[in-house]
Design a protein around this motif. Structure first.
Motif, PDB file in Angstrom:
ATOM      1  N   SER C 207       5.303   2.232 -18.789  1.00  0.00           N
ATOM      2  CA  SER C 207       5.758   3.421 -19.497  1.00  0.00           C
ATOM      3  C   SER C 207       5.747   4.659 -18.603  1.00  0.00           C
ATOM      4  N   GLY C 208       4.840   4.689 -17.640  1.00  0.00           N
ATOM      5  CA  GLY C 208       4.739   5.863 -16.784  1.00  0.00           C
ATOM      6  C   GLY C 208       6.024   6.169 -16.040  1.00  0.00           C
ATOM      7  N   ASN C 209       6.807   5.149 -15.747  1.00  0.00           N
ATOM      8  CA  ASN C 209       8.038   5.386 -14.998  1.00  0.00           C
ATOM      9  C   ASN C 209       9.047   6.184 -15.798  1.00  0.00           C
ATOM     10  N   THR C 210       8.991   6.077 -17.111  1.00  0.00           N
ATOM     11  CA  THR C 210       9.947   6.841 -17.904  1.00  0.00           C
ATOM     12  C   THR C 210       9.716   8.332 -17.711  1.00  0.00           C
ATOM     13  N   ILE C 211       8.479   8.694 -17.441  1.00  0.00           N
ATOM     14  CA  ILE C 211       8.183  10.103 -17.186  1.00  0.00           C
ATOM     15  C   ILE C 211       8.896  10.547 -15.915  1.00  0.00           C
ATOM     16  N   ILE C 261      -0.511  10.522  -9.866  1.00  0.00           N
ATOM     17  CA  ILE C 261       0.068   9.561  -8.940  1.00  0.00           C
ATOM     18  C   ILE C 261       1.519   9.348  -9.354  1.00  0.00           C
ATOM     19  N   ASN C 262       2.423   9.411  -8.404  1.00  0.00           N
ATOM     20  CA  ASN C 262       3.824   9.111  -8.682  1.00  0.00           C
ATOM     21  C   ASN C 262       4.287   7.984  -7.780  1.00  0.00           C
ATOM     22  N   GLY C 263       5.310   7.305  -8.197  1.00  0.00           N
ATOM     23  CA  GLY C 263       5.846   6.232  -7.375  1.00  0.00           C
ATOM     24  C   GLY C 263       6.547   6.783  -6.146  1.00  0.00           C
ATOM     25  N   ARG C 264       6.406   6.080  -5.035  1.00  0.00           N
ATOM     26  CA  ARG C 264       7.076   6.472  -3.800  1.00  0.00           C
ATOM     27  C   ARG C 264       7.989   5.323  -3.427  1.00  0.00           C
ATOM     28  N   TRP C 273       9.015   2.070  -8.459  1.00  0.00           N
ATOM     29  CA  TRP C 273       8.288   2.001  -9.726  1.00  0.00           C
ATOM     30  C   TRP C 273       6.778   1.899  -9.489  1.00  0.00           C
ATOM     31  N   THR C 274       6.061   2.208 -10.533  1.00  0.00           N
ATOM     32  CA  THR C 274       4.627   1.947 -10.542  1.00  0.00           C
ATOM     33  C   THR C 274       4.304   1.355 -11.908  1.00  0.00           C
ATOM     34  N   CYS C 275       3.196   0.661 -11.988  1.00  0.00           N
ATOM     35  CA  CYS C 275       2.780   0.225 -13.312  1.00  0.00           C
ATOM     36  C   CYS C 275       1.834   1.282 -13.870  1.00  0.00           C
ATOM     37  N   ASP C 276       1.547   1.195 -15.146  1.00  0.00           N
ATOM     38  CA  ASP C 276       0.693   2.219 -15.760  1.00  0.00           C
ATOM     39  C   ASP C 276      -0.715   2.195 -15.185  1.00  0.00           C
ATOM     40  N   LYS C 277      -1.157   1.005 -14.802  1.00  0.00           N
ATOM     41  CA  LYS C 277      -2.490   0.900 -14.218  1.00  0.00           C
ATOM     42  C   LYS C 277      -2.530   1.709 -12.921  1.00  0.00           C
ATOM     43  N   GLY C 278      -1.486   1.570 -12.147  1.00  0.00           N
ATOM     44  CA  GLY C 278      -1.456   2.289 -10.880  1.00  0.00           C
ATOM     45  C   GLY C 278      -1.213   3.777 -11.058  1.00  0.00           C
ATOM     46  N   ALA C 399       3.259 -10.160 -15.746  1.00  0.00           N
ATOM     47  CA  ALA C 399       3.358  -8.704 -15.897  1.00  0.00           C
ATOM     48  C   ALA C 399       1.981  -8.062 -15.807  1.00  0.00           C
ATOM     49  N   ALA C 400       0.959  -8.800 -16.185  1.00  0.00           N
ATOM     50  CA  ALA C 400      -0.385  -8.248 -16.118  1.00  0.00           C
ATOM     51  C   ALA C 400      -0.990  -8.433 -14.735  1.00  0.00           C
ATOM     52  N   GLU C 401      -0.743  -9.597 -14.143  1.00  0.00           N
ATOM     53  CA  GLU C 401      -1.403  -9.890 -12.873  1.00  0.00           C
ATOM     54  C   GLU C 401      -0.670  -9.304 -11.680  1.00  0.00           C
ATOM     55  N   GLN C 402       0.648  -9.380 -11.722  1.00  0.00           N
ATOM     56  CA  GLN C 402       1.452  -8.917 -10.587  1.00  0.00           C
ATOM     57  C   GLN C 402       2.590  -8.065 -11.124  1.00  0.00           C
TER      58      GLN C 402
END
Lengths: 153, 423, 733, 208
Positions: C207-211, C261-264, C273-278, C399-402
């Motif tokens: 979800s963070g990527n939508t931001i 933290i933002n995706g680079r 992209w980043t995952c929400d955990k990251g 999706a959870a592990e990788q």
């Protein structure tokens, strides 16, 4: 020779003294600071003040535009969200921390220009001297205007 | 000039709605004939007829048919656009209710010509009478072997399904209709030159032929009587052939559908519809609400035909002819028209989504404001419509401004000081 | 990353300047080649173009045979227009300027002008483009639209519908990239708005990527809300160390504190992209529980101490400790730290008791995939999954592990129609695009793999030494497999068909946590070899530098104890001193009771960590260490890619980088010149572990480097595991 | 060391898991949907018909549960189905309607012929404004755009029936008739729409 002394030396001195003499009649331009204080020019920019609305709410919304505009990088703003229980400013956001380092400030007034709500203004209080460097960090509490006497809150 | 009833010939006859009555009047002869012809020959026949799309754009029908890939490697589809929604147009409604087999036969012939296996009829859900008639016609066609497996022994299979809309004008746009049929929001997708034509990549990215109800209904006549015969009708015009059904409404004495030959003067159509009601003619929107409005002088010059109407600054469109009498407040009229577009805008592209609403607001100011507000509103409208027209994604946004622009051209004087609303 | 195929080039002219571009490239990208920029809102290079915002309009013409240009009557959107031969583009005509201004005016008609309090203010495309192209005042007097404001769509994402410009980027992200479809446009026309179903929780893992894709402040981060303005922040490149994917990130900080933290962009790993955990999981960096100074135990309590005192106590116990001292590490320290730590143990303390693994099964040297089958555990770079025709997810929820690998595989399906076979005991997020889902009963992993192997051996044939294996799996006919595992025989056949032409395996080392983990891994490897896909076999690490620890060899030496042995030794007294390097046995070890006994009974417990953990309370000496953002170093991610991290903020308090601690201890023991920088340590690592020679810091700019394969390609060997399902799984039938 | 607790207890309402959604379609509805699915090459395309069935099965409205059920049956995400349903005006989602929805066309031709007058009459008679339902839940008054019966302007629509040209007395008879109609016309419309999309054989088989 004498004539020359008269015309080249004495006469100019006397002329000069005459100017001084004429000046004696006028009021003196210095004042007995700090007992007396001179009125400031309308656009004088000195100490910053964070102003309030008439109902006592702060005008500052913590947008940090002043910090962005500041050429001396002397403003630090940390904002937080207003809640209905704890309301500082009309909108969603207020400045939780607002600090100006007066040692770095060059009183250029760009912060005042940048401010979208007219919260930060530079007023005429110029007596800013102090003994400790730390005391020159003006905090939000120091900068905020006094609460208006009649207040809704 | 009287009406030339070709499609609507049996419109009043209840027998004609059932397959027995339809076949008694020469129904499905065209299909039988077509199935004995080469597929290309069918297309050539349509080419000779000079038939142009009756949905609004007037694109030559044969070109659509011809651009579907001849080498069939994947499924092909036929889609009949029966989502009639243009204010002022109700010809498809009558065609579907009264002559359902005519359209179905046309669809089957079209399906044969482009080697499609499935046809869909996208009907708006408000048209339940039409949907029932079409459904019955399809069922009867199945029972008589005109649909299903191995049609009339030709070895060709074809199915037709009805797909009901759910209330959206935008779905009448072919691209949005395909999206809607595929179970998405009815928003138009990319069009040429951004994406291939639907005949190359349409439904599910497969070749799809989309035609209007009236276009399909013309096909059996063309196949039976030959393209050359059809091309003789309306031959007085530059490039419009055959008949066209005009839905006449507004301030006329006898509103209704009138099928006429191309080349008839617009004023004769008005006469057919019983003349004006309640006052002199003031203006006319001859082809559905999205075509430009013309004033009385232009009406008197206008000859019905695709090119001929362009000459007087308007279009044939879908044939929804609205006549306005002298007491009509033009500003209120265009305000209401624009309101329609604002409400039916799908919201996909910015100019139409935001612009149509603002256009309504500006027209409202023009309707009720004081002089200064009116001047400002007129200026706003001028700038608004240029952006909307040039930047909108689909026809809806581009055409939504045409009532306002055309009316403001013709009636600026009147618009500047409109009479009170008289609706 | 596109595979380098020969692309046809066409010539187009942009503002009368000729440029050669690949055929079919969108004009919005083509104009960038000559340094021009077309303003955009809805276009995003990683999503399908839709042409919604109409901001990128350009005038388009076609070059005619006589050389003149015929310009189309209406401008076209550059983001959806593919380049064709002879196209003429004009990006800056009078009409275009007018249209852009008009579009911006329309967008601002309903957009609140609350930029000063909007979190996007300062980095907002709408703000920027309005400044460049837009009108400075508004003509409209009507009131703006009033909709939902500052609505918490989830714990992380806040929705402000008034600010939304309906570009659809967020909606398209959830449809095309993350695939969960949790956001959709509701209503139509001017009321069109993106929302979740009934405004329920936005639970997407991404979800963070939508931001980040939102071009205005409609979707903002709840964590970042009002914490800073963009111009307050300093930003530095960093690597996410929350999982083994090793995403590139921007680390935004202010006065030494992590803010967000933002995706680079890193095309080889996470694209952008980043995952929400990251994205939201780094709050521990600012935690009040951070360790800031060394602590030593005095009786019952820990007290603050200097580094020298701590070193003295450590050396008193560990120096010459031999087999009586042991070290356990997590997968989070950098390559440099792990390397010096290993050297400290093996060469200075002369102890072989060293491990970094925490699974139930801890395979010895001969039992690993490499040892048993002669192939590497990791063979496929993340980006290469994009071109795989068939991908086999086995074991868990990818999706959870990788998470980033999952996105890449989804892209392989979305763009290239890869067939993805998902075998997992629970529903996974990959199910909704999987070609085939094999939902087996927990415990029947080996049997399922046996059944697949049988089918593949039938098809492939000609695999060397397969006869014994063929016999071993002969009983797993699809029907029998269905009885044992619960996977329908039809699904099994369908899966085998898709896998017959070769497939990439994507499983993770958590398989070793299964009760019969070693057998399952062997069976999985056999399956890959049976389809001649051993070169695409992957058993991925799950922790940031777990792969690095494997490469460097933070593993028991000859005669050394593994994790279980060490903890048992601590409990029984065989191990007197234990060094925990960024790990907490209470959390990590499957047998919590053993962990407790071990930590309570061991004489000397050294805890070196970032924040207080449960083990901390048992420690004799505590050393603070630096987080990834406070230390120079490098990490080896799951695809064996080495990437740099840099010190971007100062360490907390008196914390020191771990490698520095180890080198200072070495200095005290040997008197040799210690390495002074992480760069030097990497040089030393290169000579000790040759594969790391490629990763000298000078080579680590940009995407990082993948470690080369060691030795020549050996012929993969099959092995015979126990294919029986675990007890209990058949009884569930 | 997992420092992140993403599984903290959430206060936000959660969407139901696909397995938890209550499936309430009648057998007939399920059969009809199965037949409709055979009309298209993919499941998604049956979205509009499925929503029509849902509107019938859920009594003339599309509550959130109906959206969830359609999503589960078609294997799409909830949000997507909700997005489609809210796009079309004839799905009664997010605004529950009464038993009978009276739709008044106020578009151009009808407006020219006095639709607003009829609308005002209806509003006064029912005591409701656009989009509102009478307190007894019988009537909902809605304004619609062109119904394409401009020759019969001004026109009203109730379920599958057009009334026009409508004068005050037509409105009175209509209201009277609807008051005596027990079966909600909203359900009837949804059923008619569904039936129109099925072939005769399919219809017969689904009704068994």
């Amino acid at each position: 020779m004498i004539k020359e002394i008269w015309s080249d030396v004495v006469k100019p001195i006397l002329a000069g003294l005459a100017v001084t003499a004429r000046r004696l009649k006028r009021d003196k331009s210095t004042v007995f600071y700090p007992e007396e204080q001179r009125e400031q020019y309308p656009r004088t920019r000195w100490r910053h003040v964070l102003t309030r609305y008439e109902n006592g709410l702060e005008k500052c919304i913590g947008c940090s535009l002043c910090a962005g505009a500041c050429p001396a990088r002397c403003i630090y703003v940390e904002s937080a969200e207003n809640t209905d229980e704890e309301r500082y400013s009309p909108g969603e956001r207020y400045a939780k921390r607002y600090e100006i380092n007066m040692l770095r400030c060059i009183f250029c007034g760009l912060c005042e220009e940048a401010c979208p709500t007219g919260a930060i203004v530079l007023r005429k209080d110029f007596e800013l001297a102090d003994y400790h460097r730390d005391d020159f960090i003006y905090t939000r509490e120091m900068l905020l205007e006094k609460m208006p006497v009649k207040s809704d809150r | 000039m009287p009406e030339t009833r070709l499609l609507l010939k049996h419109s009043g006859d209840p027998e004609y709605r059932a397959i027995a009555g339809y076949m008694a009047e020469g129904g499905y002869v065209g299909l039988k004939k077509a199935l004995t012809m080469e597929r290309q020959a069918v297309i050539d026949e349509v080419k000779k007829s000079g038939l142009r799309g009756r949905g609004g754009a007037g694109f030559p029908t044969w070109m659509k048919w011809n651009s579907v890939p001849k080498e069939k490697t994947k499924p092909h589809y036929v889609l009949c656009n029966a989502d009639e929604g243009e204010p002022g147009t109700f010809k498809d409604k009558e065609l579907m209710e009264n002559t359902p087999h005519l359209m179905i036969e046309g669809m089957i012939i079209g399906g044969y010509a482009i080697q499609a296996e499935v046809g869909y009829v996208y009907i708006r859900a408000e048209f339940m009478d039409c949907a029932r008639a079409i459904k019955m016609a399809i069922d009867e066609a199945y029972e008589n072997g005109f649909l299903g497996k191995n049609i009339l022994g030709s070895g060709w299979d074809h199915d037709i399904y009805v797909h009901m809309g759910a209330g959206s004008y935008e779905c009448g746009e072919e691209n949005a209709m395909m999206r809607s049929l595929m179970g998405e929001r009815g928003m138009p997708g990319l069009k040429f030159p951004h994406a291939p034509f639907p005949t190359i990549e349409g439904l599910w990215n497969l070749p799809t032929l989309i035609n209007n109800v009236e276009s399909f209904a013309c096909v059996p006549h063309i196949v039976v009587n030959g393209g050359d015969w059809y091309a003789m009708i309306g031959a007085s015009t530059k490039n419009s052939r055959g008949t066209k059904i005009f839905s006449v409404s507004g301030h006329v004495n006898k509103p209704g559908n009138y099928e006429i030959e191309f080349g008839m003067p617009l004023m004769e159509l008005l006469e057919l519809a019983g003349g004006m009601k309640g006052g002199e003619l003031k203006a006319c929107v001859p082809g559905g609400s999205s075509v430009p409005m013309i004033n009385k002088e232009q009406c008197e010059k206008a000859i019905i035909g695709y090119e001929e109407l362009v000459e007087v600054g308007t279009m044939v469109g879908s044939g929804g002819c609205i006549f306005l009498n002298e007491h009509t407040c033009i500003v209120t009229f265009i305000w209401r028209t624009t309101l329609f577009y604002a409400r039916e805008s799908c919201g996909k592209c910015t100019p139409c989504r935001e612009g149509s609403g603002r256009l309504v607001a500006a027209l409202a100011r023009l309707r009720s404001g004081d002089d200064a507000q009116k001047t400002a509103a007129l200026r706003d409208i001028d700038e608004l419509v240029t952006v909307m027209r040039s930047a909108s994604l689909c026809g809806l946004g581009q055409m939504a401004v045409s009532p306002a622009t055309s009316a403001l051209q013709d009636f600026r004087q009147a618009v500047g000081a409109p009479k009170g609303a008289n609706t | 990353m596109q595979t380098a195929t020969e692309q046809e080039l066409v010539t187009i002219t942009v503002n009368d300047q000729e440029v050669r571009v690949p055929k079919g490239e969108m004009i919005v990208e083509s104009v960038k080649r000559i340094g021009l920029d077309v303003p955009i809102f809805c276009y995003h290079p990683r999503m399908k173009p839709v042409g919604m915002c109409r901001m990128c309009l350009v005038d388009v013409g076609m070059k005619q045979k006589d050389g003149s240009v015929r310009v189309m009557p209406k401008p076209q959107t550059a983001c959806t227009l593919p380049a064709t031969e002879g196209l003429a583009i004009y990006t800056d005509t009078e009409q275009i300027r007018k249209d852009r201004k008009g579009i911006l005016e329309f967008l601002l008609v309903n957009h609140p002008l609350d930029c000063p309090v909007c979190d996007r203010g300062g980095e907002c495309p709408l703000q920027n483009l309005t400044l460049i192209y837009g009108p400075s005042t508004t003509r409209f007097v009507e009131e703006k639209r009033h909709l939902l404001k500052a609505f918490p769509l989830s714990k992380y994402v806040q929705l402000d519908l008034e600010r939304c410009i309906q570009c659809g980027r967020c909606v398209r992200f959830t449809e095309e990239i993350s695939g969960d479809g949790q956001l959709a446009f509701l209503f139509r026309g001017a009321l069109m708005q993106p929302q979740t179903y009934e405004l329920t929780d936005f639970t997407s893992r991404f979800s963070g990527n939508t931001i980040e894709v939102c071009p205005v402040g409609a979707l903002t981060s709840a964590e970042y809300r009002f914490r800073a303005r963009p111009w307050d922040l300093e930003t530095s490149p960093a690597i996410c160390t929350e999982c083994s994917n090793g995403c590139s990130t921007w680390f935004d900080h202010r006065v030494g504190e992590m803010i967000r933290i933002n995706g680079r962009t890193n095309e080889a790993v996470n694209e952008e992209w980043t995952c929400d955990k990251g994205k939201f999981g780094h709050n521990y960096l600012n935690s009040p529980k951070r360790l800031t100074t060394p602590l030593v135990r005095d009786g019952e309590s820990l007290r603050e101490a200097g580094w020298a005192e701590a070193y003295e106590r450590i050396l008193a116990v560990f120096k010459g400790g031999g087999g009586a001292v042991a070290g356990l590490s997590g997968g989070r320290p950098s390559n440099e730290s792990l390397f010096l730590w290993k050297r400290l143990f093996t060469e200075r303390f002369e102890s072989p008791n060293l491990d970094h693994r925490w699974h139930v099964h801890l395979p010895g040297a001969g039992e690993t995939v490499a040892g048993r089958h002669g192939i590497r555990e990791v063979n496929t770079p993340i980006a290469a999954f994009e071109g795989m025709p068939a991908i086999f997810f086995f074991g868990g929820d990818p999706a959870a592990e990788q998470p980033i690998l999952y996105l890449r595989v989804r892209k392989a399906w979305f763009r290239n129609e890869a067939k993805v076979i998902v075998a997992a005991p629970e529903p996974t997020e990959a199910d909704n695009f999987a070609y085939c889902v094999l939902r087996y009963r927990p415990g029947s992993e080996a049997a399922l793999l046996g059944g697949l192997t049988r089918l593949l051996l039938e098809k492939a044939g000609g695999v060397a030494g397969a006869d014994e294996l063929r016999q071993a799996v002969a009983r797993f006919t699809p029907e029998e497999t269905e009885v044992v595992t619960g996977v329908a025989s039809g699904a099994l056949r369908r899966a085998a068909e898709a896998m017959a032409e070769g497939f990439a395996t994507a499983a993770s080392r958590t398989l070793y946590n299964l009760p019969n983990g070693a057998d399952v891994v062997t069976a999985l490897t056999n399956l890959a070899i049976s389809a001649k896909s051993a070169d695409r076999f992957n058993l991925f690490a799950t922790e940031a530098n777990e792969q690095g620890a494997l490469e460097i060899g933070v593993l028991p030496g000859a005669g050394g104890l593994d994790t279980r042995g060490i903890l048992e030794g601590c409990r029984d007294g065989g191990v007197r001193a234990l060094w925990l390097l960024q790990c907490d046995p209470f959390e990590r070890f499957p047998n919590r009771e053993l962990a407790r006994q071990a930590l309570e009974n061991v004489e000397f417990l050294l805890v070196q960590d970032i924040i207080e953990t449960e083990s901390f309370h048992h420690a004799s000496v505590v050393l603070p260490c630096c987080a990834f953002s406070e230390d120079d170093g490098s990490y080896t991610n799951m695809e064996r890619r080495v990437q740099r991290v840099r010190r971007v903020v100062a360490p907390k308090g008196h914390a020191k980088p771990s490698w520095k601690v180890f080198s200072e201890l070495e200095l005290r023991m040997t008197g040799e010149t210690p390495p002074f920088s992480a760069k030097e340590v990497m040089g030393m690592l290169g000579s000790a572990a040759p594969q790391y020679q490629v990763s000298a810091y000078d080579h680590l700019e940009g995407e990082g480097v993948i470690l080369p394969a060691e030795g020549g390609a050996a012929e993969p060997r099959l092995a015979l595991p126990d294919y029986d399902a675990m007890e209990g799984s058949r009884e569930l039938v | 060391m997992d420092l992140i607790q993403l599984t903290e207890k959430e206060e936000r309402p959660q969407a139901p898991k696909p397995g938890e959604v209550e499936l309430r379609f009648s057998d007939r509805g399920v059969k009809e949907l199965d037949y409709l699915l055979t009309h298209y090459p993919d499941r998604k395309s049956a979205m509009l018909p499925a929503l029509w069935i849902a509107q019938r099965e859920y009594g003339g409205n599309l509550p959130a549960e109906a959206v969830a059920e359609v999503a589960v049956r078609l294997g799409r995400s909830y949000a997507e189905v909700e997005g489609v349903a809210t796009f079309y005006t004839m799905y009664h989602i997010r605004h529950a309607v009464g038993k009978h929805v009276i739709e008044v066309c106020t578009c151009i031709a009808c407006a020219l012929c006095g639709a607003y007058r009829i609308a005002d009459y209806l509003k006064a008679k029912l005591g409701v404004d656009w989009g509102e339902t009478t307190p007894d839940g019988t009537f909902t008054l809605e304004e619609v755009e062109c119904l394409d019966a401009c020759d019969r302007a001004p026109v009203l629509m109730v379920a599958d029936e057009y009334i026009g040209p409508a004068a005050e007395k037509d409105v009175d008879t209509l209201i009277e008739r609807l008051r005596n109609t027990e079966e909600p016309t909203t359900v009837r419309l949804a059923d008619e729409v569904t039936q129109a999309q099925l072939h005769k054989t399919e219809q017969a088989s689904a009704q068994d």
